[in-house]
Design a protein around this motif. Structure first.
Motif, PDB file in Angstrom:
ATOM      1  N   ALA A   7      -0.115  11.228  -8.755  1.00 31.30           N
ATOM      2  CA  ALA A   7       0.206  10.867  -7.150  1.00 31.30           C
ATOM      3  C   ALA A   7       1.091   9.633  -7.013  1.00 31.30           C
ATOM      4  CB  ALA A   7      -0.989  10.621  -6.375  1.00 31.30           C
ATOM      5  N   GLY A   8       0.666   8.564  -7.954  1.00 31.94           N
ATOM      6  CA  GLY A   8       1.187   7.229  -7.811  1.00 31.94           C
ATOM      7  C   GLY A   8       2.603   7.295  -8.404  1.00 31.94           C
ATOM      8  N   TYR A  63       5.987   6.824  -6.056  1.00 28.81           N
ATOM      9  CA  TYR A  63       6.932   5.795  -6.363  1.00 28.81           C
ATOM     10  C   TYR A  63       8.286   6.357  -6.648  1.00 28.81           C
ATOM     11  CZ  TYR A  63       9.498   2.238  -9.149  1.00 28.81           C
ATOM     12  OH  TYR A  63      10.560   1.627  -9.605  1.00 28.81           O
ATOM     13  N   LYS A  64       8.546   7.422  -7.185  1.00 24.38           N
ATOM     14  CA  LYS A  64       9.830   7.908  -7.678  1.00 24.38           C
ATOM     15  C   LYS A  64      10.510   8.397  -6.379  1.00 24.38           C
ATOM     16  CE  LYS A  64      13.251   8.952 -10.173  1.00 24.38           C
ATOM     17  NZ  LYS A  64      14.382   8.095 -10.744  1.00 24.38           N
ATOM     18  N   HIS A  75       0.809  -1.136   0.016  1.00 25.56           N
ATOM     19  CA  HIS A  75       0.074  -0.041  -0.150  1.00 25.56           C
ATOM     20  C   HIS A  75       0.911   1.234  -0.083  1.00 25.56           C
ATOM     21  CE1 HIS A  75      -2.912   3.158   1.577  1.00 25.56           C
ATOM     22  NE2 HIS A  75      -3.592   2.538   0.882  1.00 25.56           N
ATOM     23  N   LEU A  76       0.518   2.083  -1.002  1.00 24.50           N
ATOM     24  CA  LEU A  76       1.302   3.464  -1.115  1.00 24.50           C
ATOM     25  C   LEU A  76       0.813   4.617  -0.274  1.00 24.50           C
ATOM     26  CD1 LEU A  76       2.875   3.686  -4.699  1.00 24.50           C
ATOM     27  CD2 LEU A  76       4.081   3.312  -2.638  1.00 24.50           C
ATOM     28  N   MET A  77      -0.653   4.863  -0.711  1.00 28.71           N
ATOM     29  CA  MET A  77      -1.386   5.968  -0.044  1.00 28.71           C
ATOM     30  C   MET A  77      -2.648   5.675  -0.464  1.00 28.71           C
ATOM     31  SD  MET A  77      -0.746   8.741  -3.357  1.00 28.71           S
ATOM     32  CE  MET A  77       1.317   8.479  -3.236  1.00 28.71           C
ATOM     33  N   LEU A 110       1.666  -0.429  -4.870  1.00 31.04           N
ATOM     34  CA  LEU A 110       2.892  -0.648  -5.622  1.00 31.04           C
ATOM     35  C   LEU A 110       2.802  -2.039  -5.879  1.00 31.04           C
ATOM     36  CD1 LEU A 110       5.546  -0.008  -6.797  1.00 31.04           C
ATOM     37  CD2 LEU A 110       6.497  -0.354  -4.531  1.00 31.04           C
ATOM     38  N   ALA A 111       2.752  -2.457  -7.104  1.00 30.35           N
ATOM     39  CA  ALA A 111       3.014  -3.901  -7.482  1.00 30.35           C
ATOM     40  C   ALA A 111       4.501  -4.110  -7.940  1.00 30.35           C
ATOM     41  CB  ALA A 111       1.988  -4.478  -8.281  1.00 30.35           C
TER      42      ALA A 111
END
Length: 185
Positions: A168-169, A173-174, A105-107, A124-125
């Motif tokens: 956002a994703g 991630y970056k 889970h990222l956000m 995130l996968a």
């Protein structure tokens, strides 16, 4: 009174995934206002699907609200009987034919809190791999493409990419992949 209170809520339209209401609200100063409210009944999940070489898998689909095609993270609504993570796993495979052994889970995003309660849980996968062909709904026509993260960032900062969950994703991630070790909390 220190906050807004809903005095009356009338259903204006019952939709497939959203209902539209007209609210009469009492403001902190006692004033009365009429506000629109959209209730998203299920919420949604989105997936930053990473591939070797710092690539991210995106899908291209037509969005009638803005009358054009957009490149986006694989995403979709959650079924009432599934968790947000289960929805992320399902949507990734249905839209792309890919999966991952590791979902983090990222956000949590509230897409338009001024008038809608929609929530999008972004996952995130990592190290995705193909397991099948796409399994699209009848109305879906989705193209898949691997993107270099740096190209996506250029598209975001130049205004070419506007989809909120994707912006956002990808930026999260970056940030997480270069700044610190993200622990999923």
């Amino acid at each position: 009174m220190d906050h807004v209170k809903v005095k009356k809520r009338d259903l204006i339209h019952k939709g497939t995934i959203v209902d539209v209401y007209k609210d009469v609200v009492v403001l902190p100063d006692g004033g009365i206002e009429t506000w629109d409210y959209i209730e998203h009944r299920t919420g949604a999940s989105a997936v930053v699907a990473t591939l070797p070489g710092d690539k991210i898998l995106l899908v291209k689909q037509y969005r009638p609200a803005i009358e054009r095609y957009t490149w986006e993270l694989p995403a979709g609504g959650r079924n009432p009987d599934e968790t947000f993570e289960d929805a992320a796993r399902r949507e990734l495979t249905e839209e792309t034919g890919y999966t991952s052994d590791e979902f983090t889970h990222l956000m949590t995003l509230r897409t338009t809190p001024a008038y809608c309660n929609e929530v999008v849980e972004v996952y995130l996968a990592s190290d995705c791999y193909r397991v099948s062909e796409q399994d699209l709904d009848d109305a879906e026509d989705i193209e898949i493409k691997e993107w270099d993260v740096e190209v996506l960032l250029e598209m975001i900062y130049s205004g070419q990419m506007e989809d909120a969950k994707t912006v956002a994703g990808v930026t999260a991630y970056k940030s997480f992949s270069t700044s610190w070790a993200y622990d999923g909390k």
